[in-house]
Design a protein around this motif. Structure first.
Motif, mmCIF file in Angstrom:
data_model
loop_
_atom_site.group_PDB
_atom_site.id
_atom_site.type_symbol
_atom_site.label_atom_id
_atom_site.label_comp_id
_atom_site.label_asym_id
_atom_site.label_seq_id
_atom_site.Cartn_x
_atom_site.Cartn_y
_atom_site.Cartn_z
ATOM 1 N N VAL A 142 0.778 -1.240 0.255
ATOM 2 C CA VAL A 142 0.020 -0.100 0.062
ATOM 3 C C VAL A 142 0.859 1.149 -0.132
ATOM 4 O O VAL A 142 1.215 1.520 1.046
ATOM 5 N N ARG A 143 1.074 1.788 -1.129
ATOM 6 C CA ARG A 143 2.073 3.026 -1.262
ATOM 7 C C ARG A 143 1.729 3.999 -0.414
ATOM 8 O O ARG A 143 2.273 4.928 0.054
ATOM 9 N N SER A 144 0.333 4.550 -0.227
ATOM 10 C CA SER A 144 -0.284 5.508 0.308
ATOM 11 C C SER A 144 0.204 5.532 1.973
ATOM 12 O O SER A 144 0.469 6.436 2.464
ATOM 13 N N PHE A 145 0.174 4.059 2.467
ATOM 14 C CA PHE A 145 0.586 3.940 3.884
ATOM 15 C C PHE A 145 2.197 4.465 3.880
ATOM 16 O O PHE A 145 2.572 4.890 4.839
ATOM 17 N N GLU A 146 2.673 3.943 2.856
ATOM 18 C CA GLU A 146 4.290 3.965 2.933
ATOM 19 C C GLU A 146 4.520 5.657 3.029
ATOM 20 O O GLU A 146 5.469 6.080 3.787
ATOM 21 N N ARG A 147 3.754 6.398 2.076
ATOM 22 C CA ARG A 147 3.886 7.696 2.228
ATOM 23 C C ARG A 147 3.538 8.447 3.448
ATOM 24 O O ARG A 147 4.287 9.461 3.932
ATOM 25 N N GLY A 148 2.440 7.885 4.201
ATOM 26 C CA GLY A 148 2.069 8.553 5.372
ATOM 27 C C GLY A 148 3.096 8.257 6.489
ATOM 28 O O GLY A 148 3.440 9.192 7.037
ATOM 29 N N LEU A 149 3.893 7.107 6.499
ATOM 30 C CA LEU A 149 4.669 6.924 7.347
ATOM 31 C C LEU A 149 6.158 7.847 7.193
ATOM 32 O O LEU A 149 6.743 8.210 8.044
ATOM 33 N N VAL A 162 5.784 10.842 6.148
ATOM 34 C CA VAL A 162 5.632 12.075 6.598
ATOM 35 C C VAL A 162 5.933 12.105 7.876
ATOM 36 O O VAL A 162 6.596 13.127 8.338
ATOM 37 N N ILE A 163 5.506 11.001 8.663
ATOM 38 C CA ILE A 163 5.766 11.303 10.158
ATOM 39 C C ILE A 163 7.253 11.241 10.464
ATOM 40 O O ILE A 163 7.800 11.841 11.301
ATOM 41 N N ARG A 164 8.073 10.356 9.588
ATOM 42 C CA ARG A 164 9.315 10.512 9.725
ATOM 43 C C ARG A 164 10.191 11.650 9.308
ATOM 44 O O ARG A 164 11.225 11.623 9.841
ATOM 45 N N SER A 165 9.596 12.157 8.516
ATOM 46 C CA SER A 165 10.153 13.758 8.156
ATOM 47 C C SER A 165 10.229 14.579 9.314
ATOM 48 O O SER A 165 11.228 15.572 9.127
ATOM 49 N N LEU A 189 -3.441 13.216 9.178
ATOM 50 C CA LEU A 189 -2.684 13.010 10.360
ATOM 51 C C LEU A 189 -3.268 13.771 11.518
ATOM 52 O O LEU A 189 -3.359 13.555 12.454
ATOM 53 N N VAL A 190 -3.568 15.151 11.153
ATOM 54 C CA VAL A 190 -4.237 15.999 11.924
ATOM 55 C C VAL A 190 -5.547 15.366 12.474
ATOM 56 O O VAL A 190 -5.858 15.514 13.615
ATOM 57 N N ASP A 191 -6.320 15.218 11.541
ATOM 58 C CA ASP A 191 -7.480 14.598 11.842
ATOM 59 C C ASP A 191 -7.381 13.521 12.947
ATOM 60 O O ASP A 191 -8.068 13.189 13.489
#
Length: 271
Positions: free
Chosen positions: A11-18, A20-23, A54-56
């Motif tokens: 799931v690429r969108s999940f990878e991108r969400g993680l 963002v957190i790691r940034s 992530l804000v939500d």
């Protein structure tokens, strides 16, 4: 697995969400939308959707210009630590070691090509007080990382050395794959790793591997000292014996806990 070759379930969108957190990190506790997008290699639109999600969910807050992580992200790591008894087992032993020697000690595990600090007892006078539980460093330039990597299979070590970006963090950092392979061989033979100012100028660190009841290396414990207070020879002579004794006590407790779990779950061997 290479980024351009993913399994069908990925799931690429999940990878991108993680991503963002790691940034967000100690150097970048707050970022603008553009900074997050640039750090993660995303378009502004994609970064915005992920950040607002992530804000939500309560993991990020937004003040109208800057995004910041909230304490709720700690839940993500706590889920791992809550089911991982080794830090709990090691903590009192690290505290005793630090009380005796007045030098910082940490327990680390291998995560990909990094080591992650999962337990730490700092000495008040250590230089790098920014190191906390969750801190990551490239494994190959740390004593804890070498103490673990040295006990991997030879083909795994070769793979790590092939893909590693061996940058000179100080003038003493080993950057030659052949020299590093030889050093890992020495670590495996002697049972401990000593890194002399390769990660940070003025910082010496010695580490020993922690084994589970099957003999597999699952972590490493270190002692970190200021080079001005302890020579390499004195680290070996005065600190290493205490470190090895501490690791032996941690392993004994770990074996007892694992055996108890195996008995209670019915997986212990009979006879």
């Amino acid at each position: 697995m290479p980024a351009d070759v993913r399994a069908p379930h990925f799931v690429r969108s999940f990878e991108r969400g993680l991503a963002v957190i790691r940034s967000f990190d100690a150097e970048h506790p707050a970022r603008t939308l553009s900074e997050v997008a640039r750090a993660c290699g995303l378009t502004r639109a994609a970064a915005r959707r992920l950040l607002l999600t992530l804000v939500d969910l309560g993991y990020v807050r937004f003040d109208g210009r800057l995004f910041r992580l909230t304490p709720r992200v700690l839940e993500l790591g706590y889920a791992y630590l809550a089911g991982f008894t080794l830090p709990q087992i090691a903590a009192p032993h690290l505290e005793q070691l630090v009380a005796e020697l007045r030098e910082s000690s940490s327990l680390c595990v291998l995560d990909g090509d990094d080591v992650v600090y999962v337990a730490r007892v700092p000495a008040r006078r250590i230089m790098s007080e920014t190191i906390t539980v969750g801190t990551r460093f490239p494994a190959l330039v740390t004593s804890v990382g070498r103490a673990i990597v040295a006990h991997l299979a030879d083909e795994q070590i070769d793979a790590r050395l092939t893909r590693a970006e061996l940058r000179p963090l100080t003038g003493r950092t080993i950057t030659s794959p052949d020299a590093l392979r030889a050093e890992l061989g020495r670590v495996r033979r002697q049972g401990y790793a000593l890194v002399d100012q390769e990660l940070e100028e003025g910082l010496r660190s010695v580490a020993a591997p922690v084994r589970d009841r099957h003999g597999a290396v699952v972590a490493a414990v270190n002692l970190a000292v200021h080079a001005g207070r302890a020579s390499v020879a004195s680290v070996r002579r005065e600190l290493l014996p205490h470190l090895l004794a501490t690791v032996a006590r941690i392993e004994a407790d770990l074996r007892g806990t694992e055996a108890a779990r195996a008995v209670s779950s019915g997986t212990a061997p009979s006879g």
